[in-house]
Write an enzyme that holds these catalytic residues in place. Structure first.
Site, PDB file in Angstrom:
ATOM      1  N   GLU B  40       0.835  -1.205   0.000  1.00 53.72           N
ATOM      2  CA  GLU B  40       0.000   0.000   0.000  1.00 53.72           C
ATOM      3  C   GLU B  40       0.875   1.262   0.000  1.00 53.72           C
ATOM      4  O   GLU B  40       0.594   2.234  -0.705  1.00 53.72           O
ATOM      5  CB  GLU B  40      -0.915  -0.001   1.232  1.00 53.72           C
ATOM      6  CG  GLU B  40      -1.849   1.179   1.302  1.00 53.72           C
ATOM      7  CD  GLU B  40      -1.651   1.990   2.555  1.00 53.72           C
ATOM      8  OE1 GLU B  40      -1.404   1.426   3.631  1.00 53.72           O
ATOM      9  OE2 GLU B  40      -1.721   3.228   2.457  1.00 53.72           O
ATOM     10  N   ASP B  44       0.405   3.740  -3.073  1.00 54.01           N
ATOM     11  CA  ASP B  44      -0.008   5.111  -2.820  1.00 54.01           C
ATOM     12  C   ASP B  44       0.877   6.097  -3.579  1.00 54.01           C
ATOM     13  O   ASP B  44       0.388   7.046  -4.198  1.00 54.01           O
ATOM     14  CB  ASP B  44       0.067   5.356  -1.303  1.00 54.01           C
ATOM     15  CG  ASP B  44      -0.198   6.793  -0.924  1.00 54.01           C
ATOM     16  OD1 ASP B  44      -1.379   7.189  -0.945  1.00 54.01           O
ATOM     17  OD2 ASP B  44       0.767   7.518  -0.622  1.00 54.01           O
ATOM     18  N   ASP B 113      -7.036   1.174   1.028  1.00 54.22           N
ATOM     19  CA  ASP B 113      -5.672   0.663   1.204  1.00 54.22           C
ATOM     20  C   ASP B 113      -5.434  -0.573   0.338  1.00 54.22           C
ATOM     21  O   ASP B 113      -4.358  -0.723  -0.255  1.00 54.22           O
ATOM     22  CB  ASP B 113      -5.426   0.287   2.677  1.00 54.22           C
ATOM     23  CG  ASP B 113      -5.272   1.517   3.563  1.00 54.22           C
ATOM     24  OD1 ASP B 113      -5.270   2.643   3.019  1.00 54.22           O
ATOM     25  OD2 ASP B 113      -5.157   1.358   4.792  1.00 54.22           O
ATOM     26  N   GLU B 116      -4.906   0.392  -3.283  1.00 52.22           N
ATOM     27  CA  GLU B 116      -3.544   0.918  -3.472  1.00 52.22           C
ATOM     28  C   GLU B 116      -2.524  -0.218  -3.435  1.00 52.22           C
ATOM     29  O   GLU B 116      -1.533  -0.204  -4.180  1.00 52.22           O
ATOM     30  CB  GLU B 116      -3.234   1.973  -2.407  1.00 52.22           C
ATOM     31  CG  GLU B 116      -3.996   3.275  -2.633  1.00 52.22           C
ATOM     32  CD  GLU B 116      -3.645   4.362  -1.643  1.00 52.22           C
ATOM     33  OE1 GLU B 116      -3.773   5.540  -1.992  1.00 52.22           O
ATOM     34  OE2 GLU B 116      -3.255   4.050  -0.495  1.00 52.22           O
TER      35      GLU B 116
END
EC number: 3.1.26.3
Lengths: 227, 227
Positions: B40, B44, B113, B116
């Protein structure tokens, strides 16, 4: 006198297909409409990605919290301004008269933004691979000298050492709740430290893991507060 | 019953060389140590970069402030959770018993999350080009429907309309200082609005530009406060 950007370009180890992009990257908004703000927006996101993937590879055992802290220690205004100064980037900035007079070319925010804009310009000019290579090159020293000592220590140890270094009472962990079946329990632990009135709740599949999670959150909280 | 991740993988239009990576991306930290937090972290940053470069290309005339606001409107927990729900990602999550019972698979933060993390996993599995292509694919609709109306309006107009929509007094702009030679003056303008006691100072080469800059900062301030 504005110095020739080509000289800086060579110093940075770069050669642009479109040198105009490099000049724009050095142009602060105070100097006109065709400035580096858009390139900085782009460069900032590229830098975040390049450093994230580098840290991901360099530290295969580091958790997300550690990776985030490592990145924040590498990528911040002060550190970027330092890199910009190493290459005398300030001497080549294009600033409006007001900024010029007030020493804008020495200001951290302006230097840091311009360096990010150079990354954005390089991406537009030569794509992500070239940009990534250059970013890793200028960050090589910082990446090598990342003291892993501090980051490899678990959060509870880090938090304890932080309190000791400030001669304060040690962190306090109190078990709040336990739930779930015997083989899949969830523990909730509250962490308090003398440095703040805020508390952090950690959740985990064991008491120890819940404590580590609470300590990690507390470190992040204290980290934010100190910024 | 945990559903077969392969089914989701196909739904998402993906095929992993290493399917284990995809499974990890769907594993919440409550389900064990080998979870999606590191992926994640990576995803991101990739998402931030991919959307930044896309917006940079799509809106060649948008300033940095507009680009940042556009990105924030596309990339946020709620919007990512919405995309995750479109593909029933929640049905395939691996959660600990506690999260499972408390409906973790429907929570925005957990869904966002995980999405991502899928991006991070795809990057590790197939590199940045494939990952970029997929992100642009799943964001295609959102990118197309970005209402430019609102973003093309200049900051002063946007701020004024915001006040009108709340039936408040209009923003107030007061010239603070003028400095510099006649052909290169710097104007400093203070903006106040009834929504906050904070003020914003804009600087520019004309009074109008200084006002726009102050209005833009005020929009960002109000935007932050409302989060």
């Amino acid at each position: 006198m504005i110095r020739n950007p080509e000289v800086l370009c060579k110093k940075l180890g770069l050669a642009f297909n479109n040198p105009e992009l490099f000049t724009i990257a050095l142009t602060h908004r105070s100097a006109g409409a065709n400035n580096n703000e858009r390139l900085e927006f782009l460069g900032d996101s590229i830098l975040g990605f390049v450093i994230a993937q580098k840290l991901y590879k360099l530290f295969p055992k580091a958790g997300e919290g550690v990776l985030s802290r490592l990145r924040a220690s590498l990528v911040n205004e002060e550190s970027l301004a330092g890199l910009a100064r190493q290459h005398q980037l300030g001497d080549y900035l294009r600033l409006g008269l007001g900024e010029l007079k007030s020493g804008g070319c020495r200001r951290d925010s302006i230097l840091s933004d311009a360096l990010e804009a150079v990354m954005g310009a390089l991406f537009i000019d030569q794509g992500i691979a070239a940009c990534q290579q250059w970013i890793e090159h200028i960050f090589a020293e910082k990446l090598q000298s990342l003291s892993l000592d501090n980051w490899q220590k678990d959060p509870k140890t880090q938090l304890q050492e932080l309190m000791q270094s400030k001669k304060l009472d040690l962190p306090d962990y109190v078990l709040q709740t336990m739930s779930g079946l015997a083989h899949e329990q969830t523990f909730k632990v509250k962490c308090t430290v003398p440095l703040t009135s805020e508390t952090c709740i950690g959740v985990g599949v064991s008491r120890k893991k819940a404590e580590q999670s609470a300590a990690e959150q507390m470190l992040e909280l204290l980290n934010k507060d100190s910024k």
